[in-house]
Design a protein around this motif. Structure first.
Motif, PDB file in Angstrom:
ATOM      1  N   VAL A   5       0.848  -1.200   0.000  1.00  0.00           N
ATOM      2  CA  VAL A   5       0.000   0.000   0.000  1.00  0.00           C
ATOM      3  C   VAL A   5       0.881   1.246   0.000  1.00  0.00           C
ATOM      4  O   VAL A   5       1.819   1.353   0.798  1.00  0.00           O
ATOM      5  N   ALA A   6       0.585   2.192  -0.871  1.00  0.00           N
ATOM      6  CA  ALA A   6       1.286   3.479  -0.898  1.00  0.00           C
ATOM      7  C   ALA A   6       0.380   4.534  -0.282  1.00  0.00           C
ATOM      8  O   ALA A   6      -0.757   4.712  -0.727  1.00  0.00           O
ATOM      9  N   GLU A   7       0.855   5.208   0.753  1.00  0.00           N
ATOM     10  CA  GLU A   7       0.053   6.258   1.395  1.00  0.00           C
ATOM     11  C   GLU A   7       0.526   7.635   0.952  1.00  0.00           C
ATOM     12  O   GLU A   7       1.710   7.869   0.732  1.00  0.00           O
ATOM     13  N   VAL A   8      -0.420   8.549   0.839  1.00  0.00           N
ATOM     14  CA  VAL A   8      -0.163   9.886   0.311  1.00  0.00           C
ATOM     15  C   VAL A   8       0.638  10.751   1.282  1.00  0.00           C
ATOM     16  O   VAL A   8       1.349  11.659   0.874  1.00  0.00           O
ATOM     17  N   ALA A   9       0.508  10.498   2.559  1.00  0.00           N
ATOM     18  CA  ALA A   9       1.232  11.240   3.594  1.00  0.00           C
ATOM     19  C   ALA A   9       1.241  10.374   4.845  1.00  0.00           C
ATOM     20  O   ALA A   9       0.485   9.405   4.957  1.00  0.00           O
ATOM     21  N   HIS A  10       2.125  10.713   5.770  1.00  0.00           N
ATOM     22  CA  HIS A  10       2.150   9.998   7.049  1.00  0.00           C
ATOM     23  C   HIS A  10       1.670  10.977   8.104  1.00  0.00           C
ATOM     24  O   HIS A  10       2.397  11.883   8.509  1.00  0.00           O
ATOM     25  N   SER A  11       0.426  10.815   8.509  1.00  0.00           N
ATOM     26  CA  SER A  11      -0.204  11.820   9.363  1.00  0.00           C
ATOM     27  C   SER A  11      -1.107  11.176  10.412  1.00  0.00           C
ATOM     28  O   SER A  11      -1.688  10.105  10.178  1.00  0.00           O
ATOM     29  N   ILE A  12      -1.250  11.852  11.527  1.00  0.00           N
ATOM     30  CA  ILE A  12      -2.184  11.418  12.571  1.00  0.00           C
ATOM     31  C   ILE A  12      -3.609  11.427  12.020  1.00  0.00           C
ATOM     32  O   ILE A  12      -4.492  10.752  12.542  1.00  0.00           O
ATOM     33  N   PHE A  13      -3.801  12.169  10.962  1.00  0.00           N
ATOM     34  CA  PHE A  13      -5.070  12.214  10.235  1.00  0.00           C
ATOM     35  C   PHE A  13      -5.540  10.806   9.865  1.00  0.00           C
ATOM     36  O   PHE A  13      -6.731  10.534   9.762  1.00  0.00           O
ATOM     37  N   TYR A  14      -4.594   9.886   9.693  1.00  0.00           N
ATOM     38  CA  TYR A  14      -4.913   8.524   9.268  1.00  0.00           C
ATOM     39  C   TYR A  14      -4.866   7.538  10.433  1.00  0.00           C
ATOM     40  O   TYR A  14      -4.574   6.350  10.253  1.00  0.00           O
ATOM     41  N   ALA A  15      -5.161   8.024  11.610  1.00  0.00           N
ATOM     42  CA  ALA A  15      -5.107   7.207  12.826  1.00  0.00           C
ATOM     43  C   ALA A  15      -5.820   5.852  12.701  1.00  0.00           C
ATOM     44  O   ALA A  15      -5.278   4.823  13.153  1.00  0.00           O
ATOM     45  N   PRO A  16      -7.024   5.767  12.115  1.00  0.00           N
ATOM     46  CA  PRO A  16      -7.697   4.455  12.042  1.00  0.00           C
ATOM     47  C   PRO A  16      -6.885   3.410  11.278  1.00  0.00           C
ATOM     48  O   PRO A  16      -6.937   2.219  11.601  1.00  0.00           O
ATOM     49  N   GLN A  17      -6.134   3.854  10.277  1.00  0.00           N
ATOM     50  CA  GLN A  17      -5.290   2.937   9.508  1.00  0.00           C
ATOM     51  C   GLN A  17      -4.175   2.369  10.385  1.00  0.00           C
ATOM     52  O   GLN A  17      -3.897   1.166  10.375  1.00  0.00           O
ATOM     53  N   TYR A  18      -3.543   3.239  11.165  1.00  0.00           N
ATOM     54  CA  TYR A  18      -2.449   2.793  12.029  1.00  0.00           C
ATOM     55  C   TYR A  18      -2.965   1.934  13.182  1.00  0.00           C
ATOM     56  O   TYR A  18      -2.267   1.026  13.646  1.00  0.00           O
ATOM     57  N   VAL A  19      -4.169   2.215  13.622  1.00  0.00           N
ATOM     58  CA  VAL A  19      -4.801   1.357  14.633  1.00  0.00           C
ATOM     59  C   VAL A  19      -4.988  -0.048  14.065  1.00  0.00           C
ATOM     60  O   VAL A  19      -4.696  -1.051  14.731  1.00  0.00           O
ATOM     61  N   ALA A  20      -5.458  -0.121  12.819  1.00  0.00           N
ATOM     62  CA  ALA A  20      -5.662  -1.425  12.175  1.00  0.00           C
ATOM     63  C   ALA A  20      -4.352  -2.195  12.064  1.00  0.00           C
ATOM     64  O   ALA A  20      -4.317  -3.416  12.249  1.00  0.00           O
ATOM     65  N   LEU A  21      -3.271  -1.480  11.785  1.00  0.00           N
ATOM     66  CA  LEU A  21      -1.960  -2.119  11.671  1.00  0.00           C
ATOM     67  C   LEU A  21      -1.457  -2.613  13.025  1.00  0.00           C
ATOM     68  O   LEU A  21      -1.062  -3.771  13.179  1.00  0.00           O
ATOM     69  N   HIS A  22      -1.467  -1.719  14.013  1.00  0.00           N
ATOM     70  CA  HIS A  22      -0.859  -2.046  15.312  1.00  0.00           C
ATOM     71  C   HIS A  22      -1.739  -2.939  16.182  1.00  0.00           C
ATOM     72  O   HIS A  22      -1.219  -3.602  17.095  1.00  0.00           O
ATOM     73  N   ASN A  23      -3.019  -2.970  15.927  1.00  0.00           N
ATOM     74  CA  ASN A  23      -3.890  -3.893  16.665  1.00  0.00           C
ATOM     75  C   ASN A  23      -3.992  -5.257  15.978  1.00  0.00           C
ATOM     76  O   ASN A  23      -4.722  -6.131  16.440  1.00  0.00           O
ATOM     77  N   GLY A  24      -3.306  -5.391  14.860  1.00  0.00           N
ATOM     78  CA  GLY A  24      -3.252  -6.685  14.183  1.00  0.00           C
ATOM     79  C   GLY A  24      -4.504  -7.066  13.409  1.00  0.00           C
ATOM     80  O   GLY A  24      -4.716  -8.243  13.117  1.00  0.00           O
ATOM     81  N   TYR A  25      -5.322  -6.077  13.044  1.00  0.00           N
ATOM     82  CA  TYR A  25      -6.572  -6.396  12.342  1.00  0.00           C
ATOM     83  C   TYR A  25      -6.325  -6.999  10.957  1.00  0.00           C
ATOM     84  O   TYR A  25      -7.064  -7.885  10.520  1.00  0.00           O
ATOM     85  N   PHE A  26      -5.304  -6.516  10.259  1.00  0.00           N
ATOM     86  CA  PHE A  26      -4.992  -7.068   8.935  1.00  0.00           C
ATOM     87  C   PHE A  26      -4.525  -8.518   9.060  1.00  0.00           C
ATOM     88  O   PHE A  26      -4.978  -9.394   8.320  1.00  0.00           O
ATOM     89  N   LYS A  27      -3.637  -8.766  10.007  1.00  0.00           N
ATOM     90  CA  LYS A  27      -3.105 -10.126  10.182  1.00  0.00           C
ATOM     91  C   LYS A  27      -4.193 -11.102  10.610  1.00  0.00           C
ATOM     92  O   LYS A  27      -4.190 -12.263  10.199  1.00  0.00           O
ATOM     93  N   GLU A  28      -5.112 -10.634  11.436  1.00  0.00           N
ATOM     94  CA  GLU A  28      -6.233 -11.484  11.859  1.00  0.00           C
ATOM     95  C   GLU A  28      -7.031 -11.981  10.661  1.00  0.00           C
ATOM     96  O   GLU A  28      -7.601 -13.075  10.693  1.00  0.00           O
ATOM     97  N   LEU A  29      -7.037 -11.169   9.613  1.00  0.00           N
ATOM     98  CA  LEU A  29      -7.797 -11.497   8.411  1.00  0.00           C
ATOM     99  C   LEU A  29      -6.921 -12.102   7.316  1.00  0.00           C
ATOM    100  O   LEU A  29      -7.365 -12.275   6.183  1.00  0.00           O
ATOM    101  N   GLY A  30      -5.663 -12.409   7.669  1.00  0.00           N
ATOM    102  CA  GLY A  30      -4.786 -13.108   6.727  1.00  0.00           C
ATOM    103  C   GLY A  30      -3.992 -12.234   5.787  1.00  0.00           C
ATOM    104  O   GLY A  30      -3.498 -12.710   4.761  1.00  0.00           O
ATOM    105  N   LEU A  31      -3.842 -10.955   6.128  1.00  0.00           N
ATOM    106  CA  LEU A  31      -3.113 -10.032   5.255  1.00  0.00           C
ATOM    107  C   LEU A  31      -1.844  -9.510   5.917  1.00  0.00           C
ATOM    108  O   LEU A  31      -1.831  -9.184   7.102  1.00  0.00           O
ATOM    109  N   ASP A  32      -0.796  -9.441   5.119  1.00  0.00           N
ATOM    110  CA  ASP A  32       0.462  -8.835   5.546  1.00  0.00           C
ATOM    111  C   ASP A  32       0.596  -7.522   4.773  1.00  0.00           C
ATOM    112  O   ASP A  32       0.978  -7.514   3.605  1.00  0.00           O
TER     113      ASP A  32
END
Length: 327
Positions: free
Chosen positions: A37-64
């Motif tokens: 995934v390419a993100e347009v900027a690295h910002s707190i604006f995208y907090a839900p995305q980083y939550v998904a990463l650090h809480n392991g939501y992607f991995k739970e669903l089989g994605l790296d």
């Protein structure tokens, strides 16, 4: 005795074969599917995305998920079209540009993350009770022409009776990644900055946050995930899993305090302390930055196109159903 020994050995061989098959099966089942995934900027604006990463939501669903920064929607689009990444994360205007250029395998948006502009107006001088008319006659670092922050600003000015071409000097010559540095260096009276840059500039004494472009600009599918039409059609399971992970990230930010969210995403912003992270998150929460769902309405998509038309970057609206993927 010999027959008994042979039976035991045969049993062990069969047992080991079964274990080997099960091991290979489990290994295959547990293998994560790589998604770039390419993100347009690295910002707190995208907090839900980083939550998904650090809480392991992607991995739970089989994605790296491998996240890389491609500063600017144009660079994100180029990365997706070239095949360097499978998914782009940027303003939805990028998909419209590609569609209108006649690309056969064009980009479709499949999930939204933010519903308002995430940048803030930062003034070089302290202004009590800021009004948009305070921008008249001033030099404003606005971002790339045709980018959402710049177009949103133009729309806001126009709707408030200020001519963006005549009443304000909108500087679109400075690259997105260089806007903060240019302002700190002395260029401009005002600048549009995302967080944590806006707070950083304020804390360093170089400027003052006076308004939110998101609050002024209304609801739009501001930053969303897109992919080539062919990739979506051939990988609907991945798209579905990715969307579910992002939805879980959105659910988290709507059901937890700013401090709890800050604790989860702190590693993404090592130069920002927890207190400042929480303050910024609370600021975004206060202007209803994050939608309740990854889906967005045709009305909001058309509002985005109104903003583009006002900026002279779009002649006529494109069909919502052509550019939005729905399961």
């Amino acid at each position: 005795m010999k027959k008994k020994l042979i039976a035991i050995l045969a049993f062990l061989v069969i047992f080991l074969l079964i274990c080997g098959v099960l091991f290979k099966f489990n290994k295959k089942e547990n293998k994560l599917e790589k998604v770039r995934v390419a993100e347009v900027a690295h910002s707190i604006f995208y907090a839900p995305q980083y939550v998904a990463l650090h809480n392991g939501y992607f991995k739970e669903l089989g994605l790296d998920v491998e996240l890389t920064l491609a500063a600017g929607a144009d660079k994100v689009t180029a990365a997706v079209l070239s095949g360097d990444v499978e998914i782009g994360f940027s303003g939805s205007e990028a998909t419209i540009y590609v569609y209108n250029q006649g690309e056969k395998d064009y980009l479709k948006t499949f999930a939204g993350l933010t519903q308002k502009d995430g940048s803030f107006i930062v003034s070089r001088k302290k202004i009590e009770n800021f009004k948009l008319t305070d921008l008249k006659g001033k030099h404003y670092i606005a971002g790339r022409q045709g980018g959402m922050p710049e177009m949103t600003l133009e729309y806001i000015l126009t709707k408030n009776g200020i001519n963006p071409k005549k009443d304000v000097t909108l500087d679109t010559s400075i690259a997105f990644s260089a806007m903060q540095g240019a302002f700190i260096g002395g260029t401009g009276d005002f600048v549009s900055l995302f967080e944590p840059s806006a707070t950083s500039v304020e804390q360093q004494g170089y400027g003052y946050i006076v308004a939110s472009l998101g609050e002024l600009g209304g609801v739009v599918p501001y930053t969303a995930y897109n992919a080539r039409n062919s990739y979506i059609n051939n990988n609907k399971d991945i798209i579905d899993k990715f969307t579910k992970a992002i939805q879980k990230g959105l659910d988290f930010v709507h059901n937890h305090t700013s401090k709890e969210i800050a604790e989860i995403i702190k590693d993404e912003f090592p130069d920002t302390n927890i207190s400042d992270l929480a303050t910024v998150i609370e600021r975004y929460q206060s202007v209803d930055t994050w939608p309740k769902t990854t889906e967005f309405t045709e009305e909001s998509f058309n509002h985005l196109q109104d903003i583009m038309i006002n900026a002279g970057e779009l002649k006529e609206k494109v069909p919502y159903q052509d550019l939005i993927y729905k399961k």
